[in-house]
Design an enzyme around this catalytic site. Structure first.
Site, PDB file in Angstrom:
ATOM      1  N   LEU A  63      -6.680   2.192  -5.336  1.00 38.43           N
ATOM      2  CA  LEU A  63      -6.726   2.277  -6.805  1.00 38.43           C
ATOM      3  C   LEU A  63      -7.340   3.583  -7.300  1.00 38.43           C
ATOM      4  CD1 LEU A  63      -7.620  -1.346  -7.957  1.00 38.43           C
ATOM      5  CD2 LEU A  63      -5.435  -0.162  -8.118  1.00 38.43           C
ATOM      6  N   ASP A 305       0.138  -0.425   1.066  1.00 42.78           N
ATOM      7  CA  ASP A 305      -0.604   0.827   1.264  1.00 42.78           C
ATOM      8  C   ASP A 305      -0.326   1.774   0.097  1.00 42.78           C
ATOM      9  OD1 ASP A 305      -2.264   2.780   2.290  1.00 42.78           O
ATOM     10  OD2 ASP A 305      -0.906   3.401   3.894  1.00 42.78           O
TER      11      ASP A 305
END
Length: 428
Positions: A63, A305
């Site tokens: 993130l 991922d």
């Protein structure tokens, strides 16, 4: 607010129930699943022709927040997840600063409740600053609800230190999420070592870079008893090693990313940063082994991922570009197109690998299922809708994908988190 979902093809991987049912959602939970529900509702969704599955749980997301918000934020990452049918995210700790203390985990969790449309579980680092020299506050981060620790982006090369971390994780009842890469063997490689790398004049990364750490980590898990989850497996021998570990009854699970079961180095059309990811795209035999591993339930999980970067960081040769590919908004469509529509996986297996098994790995008892009493994290997925992937429409800040322009089949129509609609596909 009451939401009634009608006529959907329900896939409940917990009970293995599959069929046409209605679902009534109220106060964050699924309160009724039946063939015909006549209760009044504030919102009625006709899901005819669509799968209704438990919301996807992505065990592997970057993130970038805090510290690298120009790549992604809790808000933009949450928006992208919702669009992709992902209702729970495991955020990797390689932010700036690295998430290596109880306080930092709690801070992200508190912010995520306000800023993200989806659930965020912040994972903790294994070592302080991910420097590989001193163990992080594993006990404190476990108390803060990290569920797992990971050094993702690198491996802990000091096996003794890593073993100590595993023992603590075992005591705390949390898992190890392992990035398997022997950094001493990379030697400047930027893509898979094969003829394509030679043709492009690029330094290659061999399969052994991954395989030796996979083997090491499985042996350490055998000794310590920790729950080991192997991230982004990409090689044929990784599948063989996981198969052997499971045959022995070891607490080992493994994930595969859509780019690794969809593309090979043969799909690399040019020396461009969008084809650079870690682990790299591999050869045909590796892809076939990954598919077989998923089909045979050796490989438990499909995760993205998701690794967003700026245009400046990726629009260059693989020699200079950073590693990483975005995936939150394409995972479901690529999985359905490449695995389900082709008969490699059943729709139920898709639900298992994108939600049920991830929930089990994290110990989330109220997620990963479509049954009465469970949290109403749901995705309504249309398997018949075809569209062209357009990176310019992504909600994520990251546009770094080699799938731009690909035609895929299957699209998210609605995403519900805690019984609230957080995404509705306006293309309908």
């Amino acid at each position: 607010m009451k939401i009634l979902i009608q006529n959907g093809h329900v896939l409940d991987p917990e009970s293995k129930t599959e069929g046409i049912y209605d679902i009534l959602v109220e106060e964050k939970k699924i309160v009724k699943v039946a063939e015909h529900i006549t209760d009044a509702a504030d919102k009625v969704i006709d899901a005819k022709g669509c799968f209704v599955m438990p919301g996807f749980i992505d065990l592997h997301v970057h993130l970038r927040d805090p510290g690298l918000e120009y790549k992604e934020t809790l808000k933009t990452g949450g928006d992208a997840a919702a669009r992709g049918g992902v209702t729970t995210i495991c955020a990797m700790p390689n932010t700036k600063p690295v998430i290596d203390t109880e306080e930092k985990v709690r801070q992200v969790h508190e912010r995520a409740k306000k800023e993200s449309k989806v659930h965020v579980i912040q994972l903790g680092a294994i070592t302080v600053g991910q420097a590989g020299e001193e163990l992080a506050d594993i006990v404190g981060m476990a108390k803060a609800g990290c569920h797992a620790i990971s050094e993702d982006g690198k491996s802990v090369m000091n096996a003794s230190l890593y073993r100590k971390a595993m023992k603590i994780a075992k005591e705390q009842g949390i898992a190890i999420f392992a990035h398997c890469e022997d950094i001493t063997m990379v030697e400047g490689g930027v893509m898979h070592a094969d003829k394509k790398a030679e043709t492009l004049g690029l330094k290659g990364i061999t399969n052994a870079v991954e395989d030796v750490i996979v083997a090491r980590d499985i042996l350490l898990a055998k000794e310590t008893g920790v729950r080991l989850h192997l991230c982004h497996c990409s090689t044929e021998d990784s599948v063989k090693l996981v198969r052997a570990a499971k045959k022995e009854g070891l607490p080992v699970t493994a994930e595969v990313c859509p780019h690794h079961f969809t593309m090979t180095t043969g799909d690399i059309t040019e020396d461009h940063g969008n084809f650079k990811m870690n682990p790299p795209l591999r050869g045909k035999s590796d892809v076939e082994a990954l598919k077989a591993g998923l089909k045979e339930d050796i490989m438990d999980v499909i995760a993205t991922d998701h690794a967003p970067h700026s245009e400046e960081e990726k629009n260059k040769s693989m020699k200079e570009a950073v590693f990483g590919i975005v995936g939150l908004e394409t995972m479901a469509s690529l999985t359905y197109t490449e695995l389900v529509d082709t008969g490699v996986l059943t729709p139920m297996q898709m639900a298992e690998k994108t939600s049920y098994y991830p929930a089990k790995i994290l110990g989330l008892q109220d997620k990963g299922a479509v049954s009465e009493g469970k949290i109403a994290d749901l995705v309504i997925f249309d398997p018949n809708r075809e569209y062209i992937i357009d990176k310019n429409t992504f909600f994520s800040k990251g546009k770094n994908t080699p799938f731009d322009g690909w035609k895929v089949k299957g699209d998210v129509r609605y995403t519900l988190v805690d019984g609230t609609i957080v995404y509705e596909n306006t293309s309908y």
